[in-house]
Design a protein around this motif. Structure first.
Motif, mmCIF file in Angstrom:
data_model
loop_
_atom_site.group_PDB
_atom_site.id
_atom_site.type_symbol
_atom_site.label_atom_id
_atom_site.label_comp_id
_atom_site.label_asym_id
_atom_site.label_seq_id
_atom_site.Cartn_x
_atom_site.Cartn_y
_atom_site.Cartn_z
ATOM 1 N N ASN A 9 0.880 -1.168 0.000
ATOM 2 C CA ASN A 9 0.000 0.000 0.000
ATOM 3 C C ASN A 9 0.917 1.217 0.000
ATOM 4 O O ASN A 9 1.724 1.384 0.912
ATOM 5 C CB ASN A 9 -0.878 -0.038 1.262
ATOM 6 C CG ASN A 9 -1.789 1.174 1.371
ATOM 7 O OD1 ASN A 9 -1.431 2.290 0.986
ATOM 8 N ND2 ASN A 9 -2.969 0.959 1.922
ATOM 9 N N PRO A 10 0.816 2.062 -1.049
ATOM 10 C CA PRO A 10 1.757 3.192 -1.169
ATOM 11 C C PRO A 10 1.785 4.088 0.077
ATOM 12 O O PRO A 10 2.803 4.698 0.385
ATOM 13 C CB PRO A 10 1.255 3.950 -2.399
ATOM 14 C CG PRO A 10 -0.092 3.392 -2.716
ATOM 15 C CD PRO A 10 -0.116 2.007 -2.158
ATOM 16 N N LEU A 11 0.679 4.137 0.800
ATOM 17 C CA LEU A 11 0.637 4.979 2.001
ATOM 18 C C LEU A 11 1.338 4.336 3.190
ATOM 19 O O LEU A 11 1.799 5.018 4.102
ATOM 20 C CB LEU A 11 -0.814 5.265 2.408
ATOM 21 C CG LEU A 11 -1.616 6.186 1.503
ATOM 22 C CD1 LEU A 11 -3.053 6.270 1.991
ATOM 23 C CD2 LEU A 11 -0.988 7.577 1.479
ATOM 24 N N ILE A 12 1.359 3.014 3.191
ATOM 25 C CA ILE A 12 1.841 2.311 4.383
ATOM 26 C C ILE A 12 3.228 1.714 4.171
ATOM 27 O O ILE A 12 4.047 1.672 5.084
ATOM 28 C CB ILE A 12 0.834 1.198 4.801
ATOM 29 C CG1 ILE A 12 -0.566 1.810 4.993
ATOM 30 C CG2 ILE A 12 1.285 0.498 6.059
ATOM 31 C CD1 ILE A 12 -1.671 0.793 5.179
ATOM 32 N N GLY A 13 3.478 1.243 2.957
ATOM 33 C CA GLY A 13 4.769 0.622 2.660
ATOM 34 C C GLY A 13 4.559 -0.722 1.994
ATOM 35 O O GLY A 13 3.432 -1.145 1.762
ATOM 36 N N LYS A 14 5.654 -1.400 1.701
ATOM 37 C CA LYS A 14 5.586 -2.670 0.980
ATOM 38 C C LYS A 14 5.520 -3.865 1.923
ATOM 39 O O LYS A 14 4.821 -4.827 1.662
ATOM 40 C CB LYS A 14 6.832 -2.822 0.094
ATOM 41 C CG LYS A 14 6.738 -2.098 -1.233
ATOM 42 C CD LYS A 14 7.658 -2.771 -2.244
ATOM 43 C CE LYS A 14 7.400 -2.334 -3.667
ATOM 44 N NZ LYS A 14 8.303 -1.249 -4.118
ATOM 45 N N PHE A 15 6.289 -3.778 3.005
ATOM 46 C CA PHE A 15 6.409 -4.905 3.930
ATOM 47 C C PHE A 15 6.381 -4.421 5.372
ATOM 48 O O PHE A 15 6.662 -3.246 5.632
ATOM 49 C CB PHE A 15 7.767 -5.616 3.742
ATOM 50 C CG PHE A 15 8.016 -6.112 2.359
ATOM 51 C CD1 PHE A 15 7.454 -7.306 1.922
ATOM 52 C CD2 PHE A 15 8.840 -5.399 1.490
ATOM 53 C CE1 PHE A 15 7.698 -7.774 0.642
ATOM 54 C CE2 PHE A 15 9.089 -5.862 0.203
ATOM 55 C CZ PHE A 15 8.512 -7.053 -0.218
ATOM 56 N N SER A 16 6.085 -5.332 6.254
ATOM 57 C CA SER A 16 6.297 -5.054 7.671
ATOM 58 C C SER A 16 6.627 -6.349 8.386
ATOM 59 O O SER A 16 6.038 -7.393 8.099
ATOM 60 C CB SER A 16 5.049 -4.437 8.313
ATOM 61 O OG SER A 16 5.257 -4.292 9.715
ATOM 62 N N VAL A 38 4.827 -0.400 10.437
ATOM 63 C CA VAL A 38 3.785 0.422 9.813
ATOM 64 C C VAL A 38 3.695 1.743 10.595
ATOM 65 O O VAL A 38 4.138 1.815 11.739
ATOM 66 C CB VAL A 38 2.402 -0.293 9.799
ATOM 67 C CG1 VAL A 38 2.483 -1.599 9.041
ATOM 68 C CG2 VAL A 38 1.871 -0.529 11.211
ATOM 69 N N PRO A 39 3.140 2.785 9.951
ATOM 70 C CA PRO A 39 3.005 4.038 10.688
ATOM 71 C C PRO A 39 2.185 3.840 11.969
ATOM 72 O O PRO A 39 1.268 3.013 11.983
ATOM 73 C CB PRO A 39 2.246 4.939 9.712
ATOM 74 C CG PRO A 39 2.409 4.333 8.367
ATOM 75 C CD PRO A 39 2.615 2.866 8.591
ATOM 76 N N ASN A 97 -8.009 1.036 8.291
ATOM 77 C CA ASN A 97 -7.021 0.229 7.563
ATOM 78 C C ASN A 97 -6.862 -1.160 8.159
ATOM 79 O O ASN A 97 -6.605 -2.116 7.429
ATOM 80 C CB ASN A 97 -5.662 0.935 7.563
ATOM 81 C CG ASN A 97 -5.558 1.941 6.448
ATOM 82 O OD1 ASN A 97 -5.350 1.575 5.298
ATOM 83 N ND2 ASN A 97 -5.760 3.197 6.774
ATOM 84 N N SER A 98 -7.004 -1.253 9.459
ATOM 85 C CA SER A 98 -6.862 -2.552 10.101
ATOM 86 C C SER A 98 -8.044 -3.446 9.741
ATOM 87 O O SER A 98 -7.853 -4.578 9.287
ATOM 88 C CB SER A 98 -6.771 -2.399 11.625
ATOM 89 O OG SER A 98 -5.618 -1.661 11.954
ATOM 90 N N TRP A 99 -9.270 -2.944 9.907
ATOM 91 C CA TRP A 99 -10.438 -3.773 9.610
ATOM 92 C C TRP A 99 -10.420 -4.297 8.181
ATOM 93 O O TRP A 99 -10.701 -5.470 7.949
ATOM 94 C CB TRP A 99 -11.751 -3.020 9.837
ATOM 95 C CG TRP A 99 -12.141 -2.816 11.262
ATOM 96 C CD1 TRP A 99 -12.662 -1.664 11.787
ATOM 97 C CD2 TRP A 99 -12.093 -3.757 12.354
ATOM 98 N NE1 TRP A 99 -12.916 -1.834 13.136
ATOM 99 C CE2 TRP A 99 -12.582 -3.107 13.500
ATOM 100 C CE3 TRP A 99 -11.665 -5.082 12.462
ATOM 101 C CZ2 TRP A 99 -12.661 -3.736 14.744
ATOM 102 C CZ3 TRP A 99 -11.740 -5.713 13.699
ATOM 103 C CH2 TRP A 99 -12.233 -5.035 14.808
#
Ligand code: YK8
Length: 177
Positions: free
Chosen positions: A64-71, A100-101, A147-149
């Motif tokens: 997700n471009p807002l969150i990142g590629k991996f976590s 993640v943020p 975003n979590s749900w």
């Protein structure tokens, strides 16, 4: 919280526990499809409380471009002492996503109940809650929750579908339908 899965499967309670909570081929395949990589896990260990615990570490793909590629993520699973082999299993899983943020504000708690229905059937319930360790600003909180749900719903929908596939394979030709 929310109930994401509540369904009877033609799979014994014991088998369901093995599929989801041991290093089964099923869960390995599922993680592959979800692009959950580098999974490692401790074995189930007895606790003073009478329950059992294990810890998993893995990397999730988000893209997700807002969150990142991996976590990276850490999941601690507790099997409650009230569980009875083959009859009833209750597992709480706390999932921390480290990269993640706002990762230091929240975690996810998933509760899995596997209840024997008959010799070859069980009910699976999966209940989820997003928990806050500190109170974020209102807008941030709604952002995290939303975003979590959506991420969790997508994951459990998929898990349910894959379990139905597994059920079909297991019951094929077993003659106990
Ligand atoms: C487990 C819950 C939240 C997280 C994610 C975080 C967005 C951050 C919000 C910003 C990416 C396998 C999820 C979905 C990642 C995946 C986690 C999984 C599905 C914008 C502020 C991983 C179950 C599980 C629990 C929680 C999920 C995370 O078995 O949105």
């Amino acid at each position: 919280g929310r109930l994401f899965v509540n369904r009877v499967f033609h799979i014994s309670a014991e088998k369901m526990f093995d599929l989801l909570f041991t290093d089964s081929n099923f869960i390995q395949r599922f993680m592959d499809i979800r692009k959950i990589i580098g999974a490692s896990s401790t074995s189930w260990q007895s606790e003073a409380s009478g329950g059992m615990k294990r810890t998993l570490n893995y990397t999730i793909t988000i893209n997700n471009p807002l969150i990142g590629k991996f976590s990276t993520a850490t999941e601690t699973q507790t099997l409650y002492k009230e569980s009875r082999e083959g009859q009833y299993y209750m597992i709480d899983a706390e999932v921390y996503t480290h990269d993640v943020p706002y990762h230091d504000y929240f975690y996810t708690q998933n509760r899995y109940c596997i209840i024997r229905n008959s010799k070859h059937k069980c009910r699976l319930r999966i209940y989820t809650d997003v928990k806050y360790k500190k109170q974020p600003w209102g807008l941030v909180k709604s952002f995290i929750t939303k975003n979590s749900w959506s991420g969790i719903e997508d994951y459990f929908r998929h898990l349910e579908a894959e379990l139905q596939e597994e059920e079909a394979e297991l019951t094929q030709g077993s003659g106990d339908a």
